[in-house]
Write an enzyme that holds these catalytic residues in place. Sequence first.
Site, PDB file in Angstrom:
ATOM      1  N   LYS A  59       0.817  -1.219   0.000  1.00 18.82           N
ATOM      2  CA  LYS A  59       0.000   0.000   0.000  1.00 18.82           C
ATOM      3  C   LYS A  59       0.855   1.276   0.000  1.00 18.82           C
ATOM      4  O   LYS A  59       2.032   1.268   0.333  1.00 18.82           O
ATOM      5  CB  LYS A  59      -1.006  -0.043   1.148  1.00 18.82           C
ATOM      6  CG  LYS A  59      -2.100  -1.069   0.799  1.00 18.82           C
ATOM      7  CD  LYS A  59      -3.331  -0.970   1.608  1.00 18.82           C
ATOM      8  CE  LYS A  59      -4.369  -1.948   1.029  1.00 18.82           C
ATOM      9  NZ  LYS A  59      -5.433  -2.256   1.955  1.00 18.82           N
ATOM     10  N   ARG A  85      -3.906 -10.025   4.936  1.00 18.14           N
ATOM     11  CA  ARG A  85      -4.185 -10.089   3.497  1.00 18.14           C
ATOM     12  C   ARG A  85      -2.926  -9.626   2.762  1.00 18.14           C
ATOM     13  O   ARG A  85      -2.533  -8.467   2.886  1.00 18.14           O
ATOM     14  CB  ARG A  85      -5.384  -9.186   3.180  1.00 18.14           C
ATOM     15  CG  ARG A  85      -5.828  -9.227   1.731  1.00 18.14           C
ATOM     16  CD  ARG A  85      -7.031  -8.321   1.513  1.00 18.14           C
ATOM     17  NE  ARG A  85      -7.497  -8.366   0.141  1.00 18.14           N
ATOM     18  CZ  ARG A  85      -6.947  -7.672  -0.853  1.00 18.14           C
ATOM     19  NH1 ARG A  85      -5.925  -6.876  -0.615  1.00 18.14           N
ATOM     20  NH2 ARG A  85      -7.431  -7.768  -2.079  1.00 18.14           N
TER      21      ARG A  85
HETATM   22  N1  PMM Z   1      -7.406  -3.844   0.306  1.00 16.69           N
HETATM   23  C1  PMM Z   1      -7.648  -3.913  -1.007  1.00 16.69           C
HETATM   24  C2  PMM Z   1      -8.671  -4.719  -1.532  1.00 16.69           C
HETATM   25  N2  PMM Z   1      -9.421  -5.477  -0.711  1.00 16.69           N
HETATM   26  N3  PMM Z   1      -9.963  -6.212   1.453  1.00 16.69           N
HETATM   27  C3  PMM Z   1      -9.763  -6.152   2.763  1.00 16.69           C
HETATM   28  N4  PMM Z   1     -10.549  -6.884   3.587  1.00 16.69           N
HETATM   29  N5  PMM Z   1      -8.797  -5.372   3.325  1.00 16.69           N
HETATM   30  C4  PMM Z   1      -7.988  -4.588   2.566  1.00 16.69           C
HETATM   31  O1  PMM Z   1      -7.125  -3.882   3.133  1.00 16.69           O
HETATM   32  C5  PMM Z   1      -8.175  -4.602   1.148  1.00 16.69           C
HETATM   33  C6  PMM Z   1      -9.206  -5.441   0.624  1.00 16.69           C
HETATM   34  C7  PMM Z   1      -6.826  -3.071  -1.941  1.00 16.69           C
HETATM   35  O2  PMM Z   1      -5.586  -3.647  -2.187  1.00 16.69           O
HETATM   36  P1  PMM Z   1      -5.239  -4.583  -3.460  1.00 16.69           P
HETATM   37  O3  PMM Z   1      -5.288  -3.732  -4.688  1.00 16.69           O
HETATM   38  O4  PMM Z   1      -3.880  -5.071  -3.162  1.00 16.69           O
HETATM   39  O5  PMM Z   1      -6.218  -5.699  -3.558  1.00 16.69           O
END
Ligand code: PMM
Length: 292
Positions: free
Chosen positions: A219, A258
Amino acid sequence: MSLWDSLARPRVMGVLNVTPDSFSDGGRWTTPETAIDHGTALVDVGADLVDVGGESTRPGATRPVEGEELARVIPVISALAGSGVAVSVDTMRSSVARAAVGAGAVVVNDVSGGLADPAMLDTVAELGVGYVAMHWRAHSDEMQQHAVYDGPGGVVSVVIDELAARRDAALAAGILGDRLVLDPGLGFAKTADHNWELVAHLDRFEELGQPILVGASRKAFLGRLLADEAGPRAVDLREHAHVALLTLLAERRVWGLRVHDVRACWDALKVAARFAEARRTGSGRPDLKEGR
Ligand code: PMM
């Protein structure tokens, strides 16, 4: 292992974005074949759960139409779930959640915590699957305008209060309390400073009484921390900093992490667990040695 058994370590959720435009891995797994291979590879290196998403939530992103989102995720979920992988679907749409569970998903990961689609909580309750409710304030095209936390106690207290409201709504809809996971939503309507406050005070989220999931991987707040004169550190060069953060977070009693790099996450968990074990043995403490 069931996802819901008690476990001495966080569960590792591997990220699989089947999107052309996610900031972290967009455009890399856009055909079902490449996505399925990558999902399988995540499990091979230790993912407990693979999180399949068809909508990019990067700041400023525009939403795909429902049919497009379904076409991206359903073949991938069917194939992975069909080969025994525990799959979550990363969606804000109840229709996609329903189709994904029909295809074998066992968790709905809703970054809007039920706010984007008024039918989401009832749908998840009816489906009887796990639910991740993330802290969220607005869709990606306008979320950064909402990164204001003026309440008493600052961002940590405000996010906890707003997540408590989502928890109460989810439980009232009939979602099972022991399958309801909450997430502070790093990077969603948050500045870099907000994200650091949240990760530094993650232990306070225990007061919500629900399992906690955290997603810090790749991030922007990490990119900004590591910036040099050329600008923020590139997305794919943030992993070492992420692993350092995971090693700190492993001490917190989080339910799940995650992550994009599952092997790196496991390395951090192993270091943290071995370090904690060595501290517990007490051999380094003179006052605990025999004869003293
Ligand atoms: N971040 C992203 C997408 N989905 N879901 C949860 N539960 N928590 C998060 O911090 C989260 C998510 C965005 O990041 P990505 O582009 O790496 O998927």
